[in-house]
Design a protein around this motif. Sequence first.
Motif, PDB file in Angstrom:
ATOM      1  N   GLU A 108     -10.238  -8.293   4.002  1.00 24.27           N
ATOM      2  CA  GLU A 108     -10.801  -7.553   5.394  1.00 24.27           C
ATOM      3  C   GLU A 108     -11.970  -6.934   5.205  1.00 24.27           C
ATOM      4  OE1 GLU A 108      -7.761  -4.552   5.947  1.00 24.27           O
ATOM      5  OE2 GLU A 108      -5.959  -6.101   6.816  1.00 24.27           O
ATOM      6  N   CYS A 113     -10.967  -2.842   9.824  1.00 21.46           N
ATOM      7  CA  CYS A 113     -10.192  -2.214   8.671  1.00 21.46           C
ATOM      8  C   CYS A 113     -10.924  -0.838   8.667  1.00 21.46           C
ATOM      9  CB  CYS A 113      -9.794  -2.771   7.870  1.00 21.46           C
ATOM     10  SG  CYS A 113      -8.743  -1.523   6.706  1.00 21.46           S
ATOM     11  N   GLU A 114     -10.316   0.285   8.603  1.00 18.47           N
ATOM     12  CA  GLU A 114     -11.527   1.368   7.994  1.00 18.47           C
ATOM     13  C   GLU A 114     -11.615   1.298   6.476  1.00 18.47           C
ATOM     14  OE1 GLU A 114      -8.625   3.648  10.207  1.00 18.47           O
ATOM     15  OE2 GLU A 114      -9.534   5.679   8.915  1.00 18.47           O
ATOM     16  N   VAL A 115     -10.888   1.029   6.194  1.00 16.01           N
ATOM     17  CA  VAL A 115     -10.569   0.635   4.460  1.00 16.01           C
ATOM     18  C   VAL A 115     -11.133   0.138   3.926  1.00 16.01           C
ATOM     19  CG1 VAL A 115      -9.137   1.255   2.603  1.00 16.01           C
ATOM     20  CG2 VAL A 115      -7.706   2.147   5.036  1.00 16.01           C
ATOM     21  N   HIS A 116     -11.299  -1.253   4.537  1.00 20.21           N
ATOM     22  CA  HIS A 116     -11.744  -2.368   3.935  1.00 20.21           C
ATOM     23  C   HIS A 116     -13.068  -2.264   4.115  1.00 20.21           C
ATOM     24  CE1 HIS A 116      -7.726  -2.917   2.643  1.00 20.21           C
ATOM     25  NE2 HIS A 116      -8.319  -3.507   1.491  1.00 20.21           N
ATOM     26  N   TYR A 143       0.704  -1.265  -0.014  1.00 19.55           N
ATOM     27  CA  TYR A 143      -0.225   0.024  -0.349  1.00 19.55           C
ATOM     28  C   TYR A 143       1.096   1.275   0.151  1.00 19.55           C
ATOM     29  CZ  TYR A 143      -4.004  -3.544   1.107  1.00 19.55           C
ATOM     30  OH  TYR A 143      -4.606  -4.306   1.592  1.00 19.55           O
ATOM     31  N   HIS A 177      -3.398   6.097   6.974  1.00 22.27           N
ATOM     32  CA  HIS A 177      -2.173   5.425   7.892  1.00 22.27           C
ATOM     33  C   HIS A 177      -0.546   5.537   7.594  1.00 22.27           C
ATOM     34  CE1 HIS A 177      -4.722   5.798  11.452  1.00 22.27           C
ATOM     35  NE2 HIS A 177      -6.103   4.849  10.530  1.00 22.27           N
ATOM     36  N   MET A 178      -1.573   5.233   6.558  1.00 18.69           N
ATOM     37  CA  MET A 178      -0.160   3.818   5.072  1.00 18.69           C
ATOM     38  C   MET A 178       0.548   5.395   4.126  1.00 18.69           C
ATOM     39  SD  MET A 178       0.633   1.104   5.238  1.00 18.69           S
ATOM     40  CE  MET A 178       0.013  -1.126   5.324  1.00 18.69           C
ATOM     41  N   PHE A 237       2.308  -1.458  13.619  1.00 19.29           N
ATOM     42  CA  PHE A 237       1.907  -2.819  13.729  1.00 19.29           C
ATOM     43  C   PHE A 237       3.038  -4.019  13.106  1.00 19.29           C
ATOM     44  CE2 PHE A 237      -1.141  -3.602  10.393  1.00 19.29           C
ATOM     45  CZ  PHE A 237      -0.841  -4.211  10.000  1.00 19.29           C
ATOM     46  N   CYS A 258      -5.864   4.544   2.684  1.00 24.26           N
ATOM     47  CA  CYS A 258      -5.694   4.436   3.254  1.00 24.26           C
ATOM     48  C   CYS A 258      -4.719   5.327   4.355  1.00 24.26           C
ATOM     49  CB  CYS A 258      -4.671   3.040   4.147  1.00 24.26           C
ATOM     50  SG  CYS A 258      -4.243   2.377   6.207  1.00 24.26           S
ATOM     51  N   ASN A 268      -2.294  -7.829  12.125  1.00 24.59           N
ATOM     52  CA  ASN A 268      -2.651  -6.503  12.449  1.00 24.59           C
ATOM     53  C   ASN A 268      -3.207  -5.875  14.337  1.00 24.59           C
ATOM     54  OD1 ASN A 268      -2.956  -6.369   9.595  1.00 24.59           O
ATOM     55  ND2 ASN A 268      -3.966  -4.951   8.926  1.00 24.59           N
ATOM     56  N   LEU A 300      -7.536  -1.689  12.827  1.00 25.86           N
ATOM     57  CA  LEU A 300      -7.877  -3.406  13.975  1.00 25.86           C
ATOM     58  C   LEU A 300      -6.661  -3.165  14.925  1.00 25.86           C
ATOM     59  CD1 LEU A 300      -7.608  -5.240  10.573  1.00 25.86           C
ATOM     60  CD2 LEU A 300      -9.470  -5.457  11.945  1.00 25.86           C
ATOM     61  N   GLY A 326      -0.679   4.126  12.545  1.00 24.87           N
ATOM     62  CA  GLY A 326      -1.705   3.354  12.882  1.00 24.87           C
ATOM     63  C   GLY A 326      -1.741   1.943  12.242  1.00 24.87           C
ATOM     64  N   CYS A 327      -3.221   1.902  12.871  1.00 26.28           N
ATOM     65  CA  CYS A 327      -4.088   1.410  12.222  1.00 26.28           C
ATOM     66  C   CYS A 327      -5.493   1.040  12.735  1.00 26.28           C
ATOM     67  CB  CYS A 327      -3.638  -0.148  11.839  1.00 26.28           C
ATOM     68  SG  CYS A 327      -4.755  -1.866  11.275  1.00 26.28           S
ATOM     69  N   VAL A 330       3.322   0.713   8.295  1.00 22.46           N
ATOM     70  CA  VAL A 330       2.125   0.920   9.635  1.00 22.46           C
ATOM     71  C   VAL A 330       2.708   0.701  10.667  1.00 22.46           C
ATOM     72  CG1 VAL A 330       0.398   1.878   8.407  1.00 22.46           C
ATOM     73  CG2 VAL A 330       0.613  -0.424   9.647  1.00 22.46           C
TER      74      VAL A 330
HETATM   75 FE1  SF4 Z   1      -4.861  -1.003   9.284  1.00 23.50          FE
HETATM   76 FE2  SF4 Z   1      -7.202  -1.455   7.267  1.00 23.50          FE
HETATM   77 FE3  SF4 Z   1      -5.108   0.731   7.016  1.00 23.50          FE
HETATM   78 FE4  SF4 Z   1      -4.471  -2.284   7.014  1.00 23.50          FE
HETATM   79  S1  SF4 Z   1      -5.253  -0.976   5.167  1.00 23.50           S
HETATM   80  S2  SF4 Z   1      -3.001  -0.562   7.741  1.00 23.50           S
HETATM   81  S3  SF4 Z   1      -6.124  -2.662   8.029  1.00 23.50           S
HETATM   82  S4  SF4 Z   1      -6.515   0.572   8.543  1.00 23.50           S
END
Ligand code: SF4
Length: 361
Positions: free
Chosen positions: A238, A210-213, A60, A298-299, A98, A296, A149, A123, A120-121, A96
């Motif tokens: 996810e 997962c806030e993205v999926h 990602y 965070h990514m 984790f 995402c 995750n 999950l 962060g993430c 991220v």
């Molecule tokens: Fe977390 Fe979803 Fe982002 Fe992956 S895509 S880092 S599972 S929020």
Amino acid sequence: MADGFARFDFTPEVEAATAPLWERVKGRVTPLEWQVHAPLIARINSLKREKNAVILAHNYMTPEIFHGVGDYVGDSLGLAREAARSDAKIIVQAGVHFMAETSKVLCPDKTVLIPDLRAGCSLASSITGADVRLIKQRYPGLPVVTYVNTTAEVKAETDICCTSANAVQVVEWAAKEWGVDRVILIPDEFLARNVAAQTDVKIIAWHGRCEVHERFDVADIAEMRLAYPGAEILAHPECPEEVLAAADFAGSTAAMNDYVVTRKPKQVVLITECSMASNVAADAPGTEFIGPCNLCPHMKRITLENIHEALVKEQFEVTVEPALAGRARLAVQRMIDLPPPAQPARYDLVKARHHVDVELI
Ligand code: SF4
Ligand code: 13P
């Protein structure tokens, strides 16, 4: 500076040094953007050699990171394996938090850096070590399988980790090893539901998402089918189970990559994070990537600029308390030591056995 890349100008030297990388990204990055990225890429690659550092880049990451500076690229499982094998002194995690913790857990003697501590993430932040201790009290004697995750604190409370690439295999292994017909699979509710549809093992799940999926909807897929009847639709596990049931294939980011590169669909929809399509595109010149994707946040905190800063200042170091790391390592290493599945996980069975109930904690 000795390498001649100290100033961030798009000099002829920089252009020559980065020419093969430009070939990989030129469909996704404009020539003007490349003039900004290339000097940083040249400098980062030179710093890696000076400092004996490697960059582990998740699927990602944006294409200039993924193709420009990633030494090892892939899904969560692939990056964890690479961290375990690496003999570099410094690991920079282009991913991220984790993931950086997982690298530190597997490589306690290396310096692990994350370019932005806020990556962060949803999950990983959905569950704590205390939550897992309570779950274990409520279901004594059942194995706890934890998605990678999660924080190291959560992994430390766990019997074995899994990723979306091997979750079915790990759940079945745990049920057999413990001699039980129920397994706790946390914290992603949708991954748990999608695994439940693939196995006879009963699943106890947590309500993390997962806030993205979670934001993808069956309506997205219906729209794509109407507008592009020939397109093949791939979704990440996810996503909600109805989304997977409506897709043609589901798998981890590495499995999606393999699907596109080996099957070469004319048109493909990747129901996942937006950079995924940009990165696979370099190896799939005949494929048109269409359809919705989500970013995402965070990514996307990881940039070439903060990767450069991370290498120069050796920041931000990710540490895990040694006793806790030791316990978390057992869970991650157990997963790594399982033989790789003959084929990446497929979730096509979701169609045949749609909606298999899980016990939601
Ligand atoms: Fe977390 Fe979803 Fe982002 Fe992956 S895509 S880092 S599972 S929020
Ligand atoms: P995989 O790369 O393991 O498929 O995971 C996707 C993801 O959301 C990582 O944060």
